[in-house]
Design a protein around this motif. Structure first.
Motif: not given
Ligand code: ATP
Ligand code: PAU
Ligand code: K
Length: 254
Positions: A5-9, A19-27, A114-119, A241-247
């Motif tokens: 979950f990425d909770v923005g304003n 695993g490492r595969e994003l199977t679904h995403h929603w907004r 930042a975590v995802a970006g570095i990776e 990017l943000t979802l990847e960082g959360l994983r």
């Protein structure tokens, strides 16, 4: 499967990883007055459409920059997923060396990016996130999070023009044919899109100059594509990017 979950304003972006595969995403829209059960209906429907059962979810991670709805979302996850979420914040291992004056002050979304970006892209790196606010994050060659810049988001900028000037309408955020607008809508679109692209390039070039580096410059966020095509400094857009960082952070805390 894990649920992130990425909770923005403006928006809550959620994703399911196998695993490492994003199977679904929603907004979803971030709605400060929605109740646990109102969000629960949305989540239940999304899972049903995806053919996913709550008991298939082994863990949940959440990052938020909207403190007033945290309590609701934590209760949502306990009630509808049956798990305690890992909340990105003090005490969670991110692996990031944060050199902000007060590391607790940095928005969790910026840390996750930042975590995802570095990776994914290496360092030195600048991440530009086009959301409610537009944020810049600078990560130096050693992988340390140094800080960045925060400017009014594109939506906020366009909204302010319409709110404060009686003859300026609400416009569609789109690229006009020419930098010289010959009607009000085209003139506003030029000011916003080309002005914004110029601001982004200006900040990016200043970072490069001040730190004497040539960072990769990666963009993310809902409105990134619109500006990235006009920018001379953005190398690519990574909308997830943000979802990847959360994983990645979830994995680091298992
Ligand atoms: N086509 C559009 N026209 C006008 N405003 C828009 C448009 N699309 C998005 N916005 C506005 O731009 C802002 C950022 O929206 P965006 O979808 O990028 O959010 P986001 O990346 O999910 O942000 P956050 O993570 O802060 O919630 C919001 O204020 C939104 O209302
Ligand atoms: C700047 C926003 C609103 C962008 O979502 C968020 O990251 C936030 O609330 N940050 C806290 C302030 C800071 O990052 O310095
Ligand atoms: K965002």
């Amino acid at each position: 499967m894990i649920l992130v979950f990425d909770v923005g304003n403006t928006n809550i972006v959620l994703g399911l990883y196998k695993g490492r595969e994003l199977t679904h995403h929603w907004r979803l829209s971030t709605n400060r007055s929605s109740t646990v059960d109102e969000y629960g209906i949305l989540l239940t429907n999304l899972f049903q459409l995806a053919g996913v059962r709550a008991d298939q979810i082994e863990g949940v991670i959440l990052s938020s920059v909207v403190p007033p709805i945290m309590n609701t979302l934590e209760r949502l996850i306990v009630k509808y997923v049956g798990k305690e979420p890992l909340v990105v914040g003090p005490g969670v291992k991110t692996g990031l060396n944060i050199r902000y004056e007060n590391p607790r002050e940095v928005g969790a979304d910026r840390i996750v990016n930042a975590v995802a970006g570095i990776e994914q892209y290496g360092t030195p790196l600048v991440i530009v996130d086009f959301g409610t606010a537009t944020t810049f994050d600078y990560i130096d060659a050693t992988g340390a999070y140094i800080g960045g810049a925060i400017m009014p988001g594109i939506g906020i900028s366009a909204e302010a023009l319409y709110q404060r000037a009686a003859k300026l309408p609400r416009i569609e955020l789109a690229k006009p044919k020419s930098v010289i607008g010959r009607n009000t809508v085209a003139a506003m679109q030029s000011g916003i899109v080309y002005g914004y692209a110029g601001q982004v390039d200006g900040i990016s070039r200043r970072i490069a100059k001040e730190f004497n580096v040539t960072p990769r410059i990666i963009a993310t966020g809902g409105l990134a594509e619109l500006i990235a095509v006009e920018s001379e400094t953005i190398e690519l857009v990574d909308p997830l990017l943000t979802l990847e960082g959360l994983r990645i952070i979830y994995e680091r805390n298992k």
